[in-house]
Scaffold this motif. Structure first.
Motif, mmCIF file in Angstrom:
data_model
loop_
_atom_site.group_PDB
_atom_site.id
_atom_site.type_symbol
_atom_site.label_atom_id
_atom_site.label_comp_id
_atom_site.label_asym_id
_atom_site.label_seq_id
_atom_site.Cartn_x
_atom_site.Cartn_y
_atom_site.Cartn_z
ATOM 1 N N ARG A 25 0.859 -1.182 0.000
ATOM 2 C CA ARG A 25 0.000 0.000 0.000
ATOM 3 C C ARG A 25 0.894 1.230 0.000
ATOM 4 O O ARG A 25 2.114 1.134 0.195
ATOM 5 C CB ARG A 25 -0.926 0.020 1.217
ATOM 6 N N ALA A 26 0.272 2.402 -0.223
ATOM 7 C CA ALA A 26 1.007 3.664 -0.185
ATOM 8 C C ALA A 26 0.098 4.743 0.375
ATOM 9 O O ALA A 26 -1.112 4.754 0.108
ATOM 10 C CB ALA A 26 1.498 4.038 -1.578
ATOM 11 N N TYR A 32 4.652 1.257 1.362
ATOM 12 C CA TYR A 32 4.818 0.116 2.265
ATOM 13 C C TYR A 32 4.863 -1.159 1.435
ATOM 14 O O TYR A 32 4.032 -1.359 0.542
ATOM 15 C CB TYR A 32 3.660 0.058 3.265
ATOM 16 N N THR A 33 5.823 -2.024 1.726
ATOM 17 C CA THR A 33 6.004 -3.244 0.943
ATOM 18 C C THR A 33 5.534 -4.466 1.718
ATOM 19 O O THR A 33 5.317 -4.417 2.935
ATOM 20 C CB THR A 33 7.475 -3.410 0.535
ATOM 21 N N THR A 34 5.379 -5.573 1.004
ATOM 22 C CA THR A 34 4.797 -6.783 1.594
ATOM 23 C C THR A 34 5.694 -7.432 2.632
ATOM 24 O O THR A 34 5.235 -8.295 3.394
ATOM 25 C CB THR A 34 4.481 -7.807 0.487
ATOM 26 N N ASP A 35 6.965 -7.027 2.676
ATOM 27 C CA ASP A 35 7.866 -7.581 3.701
ATOM 28 C C ASP A 35 7.882 -6.721 4.962
ATOM 29 O O ASP A 35 8.745 -6.898 5.831
ATOM 30 C CB ASP A 35 9.284 -7.745 3.141
ATOM 31 N N GLY A 36 6.927 -5.772 5.064
ATOM 32 C CA GLY A 36 6.791 -4.990 6.277
ATOM 33 C C GLY A 36 7.647 -3.748 6.351
ATOM 34 O O GLY A 36 7.672 -3.084 7.392
ATOM 35 N N LYS A 37 8.321 -3.385 5.253
ATOM 36 C CA LYS A 37 9.186 -2.206 5.268
ATOM 37 C C LYS A 37 8.419 -0.960 4.814
ATOM 38 O O LYS A 37 7.445 -1.044 4.078
ATOM 39 C CB LYS A 37 10.404 -2.429 4.365
ATOM 40 N N CYS A 54 -2.517 8.415 -2.468
ATOM 41 C CA CYS A 54 -3.888 8.255 -1.955
ATOM 42 C C CYS A 54 -4.361 9.473 -1.170
ATOM 43 O O CYS A 54 -4.898 9.357 -0.062
ATOM 44 C CB CYS A 54 -3.990 6.988 -1.101
ATOM 45 N N HIS A 55 -4.177 10.640 -1.745
ATOM 46 C CA HIS A 55 -4.670 11.854 -1.103
ATOM 47 C C HIS A 55 -6.189 11.749 -0.943
ATOM 48 O O HIS A 55 -6.898 11.385 -1.885
ATOM 49 C CB HIS A 55 -4.316 13.082 -1.943
ATOM 50 N N ALA A 250 -3.111 14.394 -12.304
ATOM 51 C CA ALA A 250 -4.190 13.659 -11.638
ATOM 52 C C ALA A 250 -3.696 12.916 -10.401
ATOM 53 O O ALA A 250 -4.331 11.971 -9.953
ATOM 54 C CB ALA A 250 -4.854 12.687 -12.605
ATOM 55 N N SER A 251 -2.555 13.343 -9.869
ATOM 56 C CA SER A 251 -2.014 12.783 -8.611
ATOM 57 C C SER A 251 -1.912 11.263 -8.618
ATOM 58 O O SER A 251 -2.317 10.592 -7.674
ATOM 59 C CB SER A 251 -2.853 13.249 -7.416
ATOM 60 N N GLY A 252 -1.372 10.726 -9.701
ATOM 61 C CA GLY A 252 -1.095 9.297 -9.742
ATOM 62 C C GLY A 252 -1.953 8.504 -10.708
ATOM 63 O O GLY A 252 -1.740 7.296 -10.862
ATOM 64 N N MET A 253 -2.901 9.150 -11.362
ATOM 65 C CA MET A 253 -3.711 8.471 -12.371
ATOM 66 C C MET A 253 -3.154 8.794 -13.763
ATOM 67 O O MET A 253 -2.571 9.859 -13.976
ATOM 68 C CB MET A 253 -5.173 8.915 -12.275
ATOM 69 N N PRO A 254 -3.316 7.887 -14.737
ATOM 70 C CA PRO A 254 -2.720 8.097 -16.064
ATOM 71 C C PRO A 254 -3.465 9.168 -16.848
ATOM 72 O O PRO A 254 -4.666 9.055 -17.090
ATOM 73 C CB PRO A 254 -2.856 6.721 -16.729
ATOM 74 N N VAL A 255 -2.726 10.202 -17.291
ATOM 75 C CA VAL A 255 -3.406 11.358 -17.882
ATOM 76 C C VAL A 255 -2.433 12.201 -18.687
ATOM 77 O O VAL A 255 -1.218 12.143 -18.491
ATOM 78 C CB VAL A 255 -4.049 12.211 -16.769
#
Length: 399
Positions: A25-26, A32-37, A54-55, A250-255
C-alpha cells in the motif's frame, strides 16, 4: 511461484535491473512493501503523485465518479461534467491565449497532439527540439529526443526534425520560416533539471513570432505546482502557443493533455474531421482526479511552499561529493561527481528506506521529485540518509 517470479516472467521489462519493491500500500509520502518495510518516497512515481499517495480528496473524487459512471464514449462526443469542469478551471488559471484543452491519456500523447496541431496550424513540416530533450517514447515524441543512443534501434522516425542546444542563443536563428513548431521543456528534465538562463525562452518565443512558428512548451514534469507556479513557464515571463501537460495532473492516475487557443484547437475538428481522436482521453474518473488535484493546488499554499522546501533541501544537501543541486522547487537533481557515485547513492538509499532515482541522460544525477505534500521533517529525514550515503561513498570510492 512468487509474485517477483511472476512479475519477471509475465510482465515485459523496461530495464535489466528493476527495483523489485513489492508494494502492499502507499499513503502520503510513504510506500509500504509486503515484507513490512516502509519507504520514504522522494520520487512520487517520477513526478506523478503531486499530492502524495492516496490523497483523500483525490480518492474521494475517484470513488464518487466510479459509482456514478465511468467510460461512456470516445473523447469529444458526450458532455461529461468532470472533464468540462476541469478544462474550465484550468483555463481560469492560464493566460487568455491558453483557453482550450484536449484531454488524452499520457504525456507522450500530449506531445503527439501538440506537434500535429502545430503542423496543421502552420502548414509546415519542420520541427525543432533540444539536444538531450525527452518528450516521450512513442514514435513522434521519440523523434524529438535529442539523444541518438536511445533512438537508433527504432529508426526510421518522423523526418524533418532538427536540434538546437538549450540555452544557446546562437542556435535560436535555426528557427526559420520553414519551422512549424519548436518543442522545449520549460525546465530540461532528463538533461539534469536545467533551467532556462538569461531570458532564453523569451528569446525563443520572440524568434517564433518573427518567423511564424509555434512554441510548444513541455510542462509534463514541471507542471502542477512543482516549481512554485502551476506551470514552469509562468516563472519565466512568456506565454507559449501550446503547452503539453501530464504526469502530476491527476495525482497518480494516467493522464495527459495539450492546451492552446480556442481558434487553433478548432482546426482539429475539420479538414479532415477527427484530426485527433482518442478513446479514453477525458475519461470521467481520470478527469475527476485531475479536478480534485487542481482544486487542492489552487486552494492551498502547496505551490508557494515548494520554494521554501527547496531551500531546506539546499540547506541540508551539503557535501564534498555534490557538485550542484539543479532545478527549482521540488524538481531537483543532485549532481554528484561520477555516475558510479550516483548509482551507489540510489541503491544505498533504497536499502535505508528512501526512494530516490536517476535521470535519463545526466548519469551523475540523483532525482528528487517528491510529493508537494512532503513535510519539513520528512525532508530532513531523507536528506540525512542521502548525506549518509555520500559519506559511505566517499570512503568507498576514495580507496
Amino acid at each position: 511461484m512468487t509474485q517477483e517470479q511472476d512479475f519477471l516472467k509475465y510482465q515485459a521489462p523496461t530495464s535489466p535491473y528493476p527495483r523489485l519493491l513489492e508494494v502492499q500500500r502507499a499513503e502520503g509520502s510513504y510506500i509500504y512493501t509486503t515484507d513490512g518495510k516502509r519507504y520514504l518516497d522522494f520520487v512520487a512515481g517520477v513526478s506523478a503523485c503531486t499530492l502524495g499517495h492516496c490523497h483523500p480528496a483525490v480518492v474521494e473524487a475517484i470513488q464518487e465518479q466510479c459509482a456514478t459512471y465511468m467510460h461512456v464514449m470516445v473523447y469529444g462526443e458526450y458532455i461529461q461534467k468532470p472533464a468540462v469542469d476541469f478544462c474550465k478551471l484550468l483555463a481560469e488559471q492560464l493566460p487568455p491565449e491558453l483557453n482550450t484543452t484536449y484531454l488524452v491519456n499520457s504525456g507522450t500523447e500530449a506531445i503527439e497532439g501538440s506537434v500535429k496541431l502545430a503542423k496543421r496550424a502552420t502548414g509546415r513540416t519542420q520541427l525543432i527540439a533540444a539536444k538531450n530533450a525527452y518528450h516521450g517514447n512513442t514514435q513522434g515524441s521519440m523523434s524529438l529526443m535529442g539523444y541518438e543512443e536511445r533512438k537508433r534501434a527504432y529508426r526510421p522516425l518522423i523526418p524533418d526534425v532538427d536540434f538546437i542546444e538549450f540555452n544557446n542563443e546562437e542556435d535560436i536563428l535555426k528557427i526559420t520560416e520553414r519551422t512549424a513548431g519548436v518543442v522545449l521543456e520549460s525546465i530540461q528534465g532528463g538533461a539534469g533539471f536545467i533551467e532556462p538562463q538569461n531570458d532564453y525562452l523569451i528569446k525563443v518565443k520572440r524568434r517564433c513570432e518573427e518567423v511564424g512558428a509555434l512554441l510548444i512548451i513541455d510542462e509534463i514534469q514541471p507542471g502542477f505546482g512543482r516549481t512554485g507556479k502551476l506551470f514552469g513557464f509562468q516563472n519565466y515571463g512568456f506565454t507559449p502557443d501550446i503547452i503539453a501537460i501530464g504526469k502530476g495532473m491527476a495525482s497518480g492516475m494516467p493522464v495527459g493533455a495539450f492546451v492552446s487557443s480556442y481558434e487553433r484547437m478548432q482546426l482539429l475538428a475539420h479538414s479532415p474531421k477527427m484530426g485527433h481522436i482518442t478513446t479514453f482521453g477525458g475519461n470521467p474518473v481520470i478527469a475527476a482526479a485531475s479536478l480534485a488535484t487542481l482544486k487542492t493546488l489552487i486552494s492551498t499554499d502547496l505551490m508557494p511552499q515548494t520554494l521554501q522546501k527547496e531551500k531546506l533541501f539546499r540547506e541540508y544537501l551539503q557535501h564534498p561529493l555534490i557538485e550542484s543541486v539543479n532545478g527549482r522547487g521540488l524538481m531537483l537533481a543532485v549532481i554528484v561527481k561520477t555516475a558510479e557515485i550516483a548509482d551507489f547513492v540510489v541503491n544505498y538509499c533504497q536499502d535505508r528506506g528512501l526512494i530516490v532515482y536517476w535521470l535519463l541522460f545526466e548519469h551523475r544525477a540523483v532525482r528528487l521529485s517528491p510529493p508537494l505534500t512532503l513535510t519539513e521533517e520528512e525532508i530532513k529525514e531523507g536528506c540525512n540518509i542521502i548525506i549518509e550515503a555520500l559519506e559511505v561513498a566517499q570512503k568507498k570510492f576514495s580507496r
